[in-house]
Design a protein around this motif. Structure first.
Motif, PDB file in Angstrom:
ATOM      1  N   ALA A  23       0.818  -1.215   0.000  1.00 31.30           N
ATOM      2  CA  ALA A  23       0.000   0.000   0.000  1.00 31.30           C
ATOM      3  C   ALA A  23       0.851   1.263   0.000  1.00 31.30           C
ATOM      4  CB  ALA A  23      -0.955  -0.004   1.181  1.00 31.30           C
ATOM      5  N   VAL A  24       2.111   1.167   0.410  1.00 32.71           N
ATOM      6  CA  VAL A  24       2.975   2.355   0.428  1.00 32.71           C
ATOM      7  C   VAL A  24       3.234   2.886  -0.982  1.00 32.71           C
ATOM      8  CG1 VAL A  24       4.070   1.739   2.623  1.00 32.71           C
ATOM      9  CG2 VAL A  24       5.135   1.022   0.475  1.00 32.71           C
ATOM     10  N   TYR A  25       3.156   2.033  -1.988  1.00 30.52           N
ATOM     11  CA  TYR A  25       3.382   2.481  -3.365  1.00 30.52           C
ATOM     12  C   TYR A  25       2.409   3.582  -3.773  1.00 30.52           C
ATOM     13  CZ  TYR A  25       6.551  -1.410  -4.449  1.00 30.52           C
ATOM     14  OH  TYR A  25       7.601  -2.287  -4.479  1.00 30.52           O
ATOM     15  N   VAL A  26       1.198   3.545  -3.270  1.00 29.88           N
ATOM     16  CA  VAL A  26       0.160   4.500  -3.665  1.00 29.88           C
ATOM     17  C   VAL A  26       0.474   5.905  -3.143  1.00 29.88           C
ATOM     18  CG1 VAL A  26      -2.320   4.984  -3.496  1.00 29.88           C
ATOM     19  CG2 VAL A  26      -1.534   2.661  -3.865  1.00 29.88           C
ATOM     20  N   LEU A  27       1.368   6.027  -2.196  1.00 27.35           N
ATOM     21  CA  LEU A  27       1.745   7.328  -1.659  1.00 27.35           C
ATOM     22  C   LEU A  27       2.806   8.022  -2.505  1.00 27.35           C
ATOM     23  CD1 LEU A  27       1.819   6.348   2.108  1.00 27.35           C
ATOM     24  CD2 LEU A  27      -0.015   7.501   0.852  1.00 27.35           C
ATOM     25  N   GLN A  28       3.063   7.514  -3.684  1.00 29.39           N
ATOM     26  CA  GLN A  28       4.062   8.065  -4.596  1.00 29.39           C
ATOM     27  C   GLN A  28       3.391   8.676  -5.817  1.00 29.39           C
ATOM     28  OE1 GLN A  28       7.788   7.679  -3.846  1.00 29.39           O
ATOM     29  NE2 GLN A  28       6.405   7.829  -2.103  1.00 29.39           N
ATOM     30  N   GLY A  29       4.057   9.641  -6.424  1.00 24.32           N
ATOM     31  CA  GLY A  29       3.573  10.227  -7.675  1.00 24.32           C
ATOM     32  C   GLY A  29       2.470  11.240  -7.448  1.00 24.32           C
ATOM     33  N   GLN A  30       1.680  11.446  -8.514  1.00 27.02           N
ATOM     34  CA  GLN A  30       0.547  12.363  -8.455  1.00 27.02           C
ATOM     35  C   GLN A  30      -0.638  11.676  -9.098  1.00 27.02           C
ATOM     36  OE1 GLN A  30       1.491  16.147 -10.167  1.00 27.02           O
ATOM     37  NE2 GLN A  30       3.087  16.575  -8.687  1.00 27.02           N
ATOM     38  N   HIS A  31      -1.709  11.539  -8.329  1.00 28.01           N
ATOM     39  CA  HIS A  31      -2.934  10.929  -8.840  1.00 28.01           C
ATOM     40  C   HIS A  31      -4.093  11.335  -7.949  1.00 28.01           C
ATOM     41  CE1 HIS A  31      -2.318   7.868  -5.694  1.00 28.01           C
ATOM     42  NE2 HIS A  31      -1.061   7.860  -6.088  1.00 28.01           N
ATOM     43  N   ASP A  32      -5.304  11.059  -8.404  1.00 27.10           N
ATOM     44  CA  ASP A  32      -6.490  11.531  -7.692  1.00 27.10           C
ATOM     45  C   ASP A  32      -6.649  10.929  -6.301  1.00 27.10           C
ATOM     46  OD1 ASP A  32      -7.060   9.082  -8.954  1.00 27.10           O
ATOM     47  OD2 ASP A  32      -9.188   9.555  -9.154  1.00 27.10           O
ATOM     48  N   TRP A  33      -6.173   9.727  -6.071  1.00 25.97           N
ATOM     49  CA  TRP A  33      -6.303   9.130  -4.743  1.00 25.97           C
ATOM     50  C   TRP A  33      -5.567   9.952  -3.692  1.00 25.97           C
ATOM     51  CZ3 TRP A  33      -5.680   3.106  -5.380  1.00 25.97           C
ATOM     52  CH2 TRP A  33      -6.801   2.602  -6.064  1.00 25.97           C
ATOM     53  N   LEU A  34      -4.404  10.491  -4.070  1.00 27.63           N
ATOM     54  CA  LEU A  34      -3.664  11.321  -3.115  1.00 27.63           C
ATOM     55  C   LEU A  34      -4.449  12.580  -2.762  1.00 27.63           C
ATOM     56  CD1 LEU A  34       0.012  11.043  -4.401  1.00 27.63           C
ATOM     57  CD2 LEU A  34      -0.955  10.075  -2.316  1.00 27.63           C
ATOM     58  N   GLY A  35      -5.205  13.105  -3.712  1.00 25.49           N
ATOM     59  CA  GLY A  35      -6.055  14.255  -3.434  1.00 25.49           C
ATOM     60  C   GLY A  35      -7.125  13.926  -2.407  1.00 25.49           C
ATOM     61  N   PRO A  84       3.911  12.356   0.872  1.00 22.94           N
ATOM     62  CA  PRO A  84       3.170  13.620   0.985  1.00 22.94           C
ATOM     63  C   PRO A  84       3.378  14.241   2.365  1.00 22.94           C
ATOM     64  CG  PRO A  84       1.763  11.882   0.087  1.00 22.94           C
ATOM     65  CD  PRO A  84       3.024  11.219   0.550  1.00 22.94           C
ATOM     66  N   GLU A  85       3.247  15.554   2.440  1.00 25.49           N
ATOM     67  CA  GLU A  85       3.522  16.273   3.698  1.00 25.49           C
ATOM     68  C   GLU A  85       2.610  15.872   4.840  1.00 25.49           C
ATOM     69  OE1 GLU A  85       0.901  20.279   2.830  1.00 25.49           O
ATOM     70  OE2 GLU A  85       3.006  20.268   2.263  1.00 25.49           O
ATOM     71  N   TRP A  86       1.416  15.368   4.540  1.00 22.45           N
ATOM     72  CA  TRP A  86       0.461  15.005   5.588  1.00 22.45           C
ATOM     73  C   TRP A  86       0.691  13.588   6.128  1.00 22.45           C
ATOM     74  CZ3 TRP A  86      -1.491  11.002   2.991  1.00 22.45           C
ATOM     75  CH2 TRP A  86      -1.649  11.107   1.611  1.00 22.45           C
ATOM     76  N   ALA A  87       1.620  12.855   5.552  1.00 20.33           N
ATOM     77  CA  ALA A  87       1.920  11.495   6.012  1.00 20.33           C
ATOM     78  C   ALA A  87       3.106  11.523   6.971  1.00 20.33           C
ATOM     79  CB  ALA A  87       2.222  10.596   4.823  1.00 20.33           C
ATOM     80  N   THR A  88       2.987  10.779   8.057  1.00 19.24           N
ATOM     81  CA  THR A  88       4.091  10.654   9.001  1.00 19.24           C
ATOM     82  C   THR A  88       4.573   9.199   8.985  1.00 19.24           C
ATOM     83  OG1 THR A  88       2.612  10.163  10.851  1.00 19.24           O
ATOM     84  CG2 THR A  88       3.220  12.464  10.512  1.00 19.24           C
ATOM     85  N   THR A  89       5.794   8.992   9.370  1.00 20.51           N
ATOM     86  CA  THR A  89       6.311   7.630   9.421  1.00 20.51           C
ATOM     87  C   THR A  89       6.309   7.120  10.857  1.00 20.51           C
ATOM     88  OG1 THR A  89       8.602   8.383   9.586  1.00 20.51           O
ATOM     89  CG2 THR A  89       7.760   7.910   7.364  1.00 20.51           C
ATOM     90  N   VAL A  90       6.158   5.808  10.959  1.00 16.95           N
ATOM     91  CA  VAL A  90       6.282   5.103  12.233  1.00 16.95           C
ATOM     92  C   VAL A  90       7.279   3.978  11.995  1.00 16.95           C
ATOM     93  CG1 VAL A  90       3.995   5.700  13.125  1.00 16.95           C
ATOM     94  CG2 VAL A  90       4.262   3.653  11.723  1.00 16.95           C
ATOM     95  N   PRO A  91       8.045   3.609  13.005  1.00 21.87           N
ATOM     96  CA  PRO A  91       9.052   2.565  12.806  1.00 21.87           C
ATOM     97  C   PRO A  91       8.474   1.232  12.339  1.00 21.87           C
ATOM     98  CG  PRO A  91       9.452   3.723  14.862  1.00 21.87           C
ATOM     99  CD  PRO A  91       8.118   4.184  14.344  1.00 21.87           C
TER     100      PRO A  91
END
Length: 111
Positions: free
Chosen positions: A43-55, A85-92
């Motif tokens: 699912a992390v792949y979807v957080l890459q690039g530019q597409h409508d889901w990120l919107g 994206p700036e609104w995503a944070t990482t967790v270990p």
């Protein structure tokens, strides 16, 4: 805001469509619960690039939804955390983040 707390677990890229539907429904409620999305696996792949889901995710984040992304999954899929994206944070560790959410009273939902 509702006392209800919900954590959505998205671990497969092809489950984002269902997760986004859940997010739209939850954030449209008059008494919106606290919502957290834990992202790991493919699912992390979807957080890459530019597409409508990120919107759609950015709109949810603007309504208070938090997105936690597993660092282990990013590493396994050769994704640099700085590309999120700036609104995503990482967790270990995504699995640990899910367990902590459940311990904190979040209802677990797997779209």
């Amino acid at each position: 805001m509702s006392d209800l707390k919900v954590v959505l677990h998205v671990s497969e890229a092809d489950r984002w469509h269902a997760a986004l539907g859940n997010l739209a429904n939850l954030t449209a409620l008059d008494d919106q619960p606290a919502v957290r999305v834990v992202v790991n696996g493919s699912a992390v792949y979807v957080l890459q690039g530019q597409h409508d889901w990120l919107g759609h995710m950015a709109k949810a984040a603007a309504k208070g939804v938090t997105f936690q992304v597993c660092q282990n999954s990013l590493k396994a899929h050769d994704i640099e955390p700085g590309t999120l994206p700036e609104w995503a944070t990482t967790v270990p560790n995504g699995v640990l983040a899910l367990a902590e959410a459940q311990q904190g009273g979040f209802a677990y939902i797997k779209p």
